[in-house]
Scaffold this motif. Sequence first.
Motif, mmCIF file in Angstrom:
data_model
loop_
_atom_site.group_PDB
_atom_site.id
_atom_site.type_symbol
_atom_site.label_atom_id
_atom_site.label_comp_id
_atom_site.label_asym_id
_atom_site.label_seq_id
_atom_site.Cartn_x
_atom_site.Cartn_y
_atom_site.Cartn_z
ATOM 1 N N ASP A 143 6.088 1.527 6.954
ATOM 2 C CA ASP A 143 4.702 1.131 6.666
ATOM 3 C C ASP A 143 4.089 2.068 5.639
ATOM 4 O OD1 ASP A 143 2.190 -0.015 6.807
ATOM 5 O OD2 ASP A 143 1.706 0.768 8.787
ATOM 6 N N ASP A 144 4.063 1.750 4.331
ATOM 7 C CA ASP A 144 4.547 0.500 3.798
ATOM 8 C C ASP A 144 5.455 0.789 2.605
ATOM 9 O OD1 ASP A 144 4.566 -2.375 3.346
ATOM 10 O OD2 ASP A 144 3.052 -2.096 1.806
ATOM 11 N N ASP A 187 4.238 -6.361 4.277
ATOM 12 C CA ASP A 187 3.632 -5.343 5.136
ATOM 13 C C ASP A 187 3.613 -5.811 6.589
ATOM 14 O OD1 ASP A 187 2.434 -2.871 5.611
ATOM 15 O OD2 ASP A 187 0.404 -3.610 5.220
ATOM 16 N N HIS A 190 0.831 -1.210 0.000
ATOM 17 C CA HIS A 190 0.000 0.000 0.000
ATOM 18 C C HIS A 190 0.861 1.254 0.000
ATOM 19 C CE1 HIS A 190 0.199 0.801 4.468
ATOM 20 N NE2 HIS A 190 0.308 -0.514 4.552
ATOM 21 N N GLU A 199 -5.315 1.312 2.352
ATOM 22 C CA GLU A 199 -5.158 0.278 3.385
ATOM 23 C C GLU A 199 -5.332 0.869 4.769
ATOM 24 O OE1 GLU A 199 -3.428 -2.562 6.199
ATOM 25 O OE2 GLU A 199 -2.832 -0.493 5.879
ATOM 26 N N GLU A 200 -4.764 2.051 4.967
ATOM 27 C CA GLU A 200 -4.818 2.668 6.292
ATOM 28 C C GLU A 200 -6.202 3.230 6.607
ATOM 29 O OE1 GLU A 200 -2.587 1.944 8.215
ATOM 30 O OE2 GLU A 200 -0.574 2.117 7.373
HETATM 31 MN MN MN Z 1 0.945 -1.497 6.370
#
Ligand code: MN
Length: 476
Positions: A135-136, A196, A97, A169-170
Amino acid sequence: MTGSENAVLEALDADRDGALGRLFELLRIPSISTDPAHAADCRKAAEWCVAALREIGFDAQLHETAGQPMVVGHMPPLGTEGAGGGGAPLRVLFYGHYDVQPPDPLELWKTPPFEPRMGEDPRHGPIILARGASDDKGQLMTFLEACRAWARTAGGPPVAVTVLLEGEEESGSPSLGPFLDAHGELLKADIALVCDTGQWDARTPAITTMLRGLAFCEIAVRGPARDLHSGMYGGPAVNPIHGLARILAALHDEAGRVRIPGFYDGVESPTEAQRAQWAALDFDEAEFLTDVGLSAPAGERGYSVLEQLWARPTAEVNGICGGYQGPGTKTVIPSEARAKLSFRLVPGQDPERVLAGFRAFAQAHAPDGCTIAFEGEGGSPAVGFDTESASMRAATAALEAEWGRSPVMMGCGGSIPIVEAFKTVLGMETLLIGFALDDDRIHSPNEKYNLSSFTRGARSWVRILARLAEAQAQRA
Ligand code: MN
Ligand code: BES
Ligand code: MN
């Protein structure tokens, strides 16, 4: 095969500064997916990824969604001699991501979050400092750099590679379900690879064999129609902060168990073998806690720290607000109080049912005269994998060759929503292999990624792709 693998590793090492320069370009883009003010930055990061993939040799495209765009790229495998014989080449789908968490609280950063720089860590040596370093963005770039080295040195990777980079994703991957339904064909592969997750420790790699699921929501407790003077109305007026506090305080019992009725229904326990393997891991509970300023585990009594993290569900309050927050005193009864909650889930739990249970629980504990609303719900179930598969064995051998140690098969307390969908929607197993460390400060100020995580991570992927291709050739 090993001949070309070694040449690829040499090419990777020789271009370390080039790789760092590319990572820094991506880290400079503040692609914060949860903040609408950064939508254009998310698009910019997606476009940067498309360009980077094309430069490597991928056929790459940006795909619009209702939210942030998806990036998809394809690269065919190198010639069949290189891949080690006839038969259909293995197809892998790599996922990462490009979005990051908000950098808040900004004042705690020693250098600006989106101005990446190299630093020095007393424990780890050179580190890369920036939001997303670990991340990431740093992690996903380990895979892209491995592909770049394969393409430049051998004409292509030893397996067919599809790359999927997500920008939400977050924020719980809200556009992912519709995207998989519409474009599943684009993404079909024999196995998914995700970078990840973390290592066991700085010297020991890991394969993550399970992820906890997640259910999240926001609760608003409302009382009077407007903010009130607490002298004129205090007493008769219900206070929504008190109502919210009552609900939140009721969530756990004295032993740390969640009190929502039905919360533990269906929860699957780890197998005896799993429990034994975890107990045999050399895990220092005290060090794990003291590293972040804790003195004792606060979770469910009767479970080890690893069990609490990997095998038990939780209920957490992640944010709370209500009333006057500025300097000095203000005697007010606010009309509303809010909290953000999330529940980590284990196999057997359904996010929708957990949220329904919480809604009923909150209603039952709210004081008379308060109304309650729920917003921003989402989630994904937990997922676990077979640790005996041929691809797990191939990845294990590759990590042993790079690190000189066997990878630890570990659980994970975190969540990556897409991984469960890979299994249920696309019918694919996932290899979760990452090079982050517990002290990378992901989601926190001063996030870092060890330079060695970045360089050895990329080397690990070079080897993993080679071993996966070999295993496929042997099968054919
Ligand atoms: Mn991540
Ligand atoms: N990379 C993390 C997941 C993770 C955390 C893996 C720790 C291994 C160790 C991922 O980016 C993440 O933060 N996921 C969120 C998902 C949520 C926002 C839907 C999480 O776990 O809270
Ligand atoms: Mn994250």
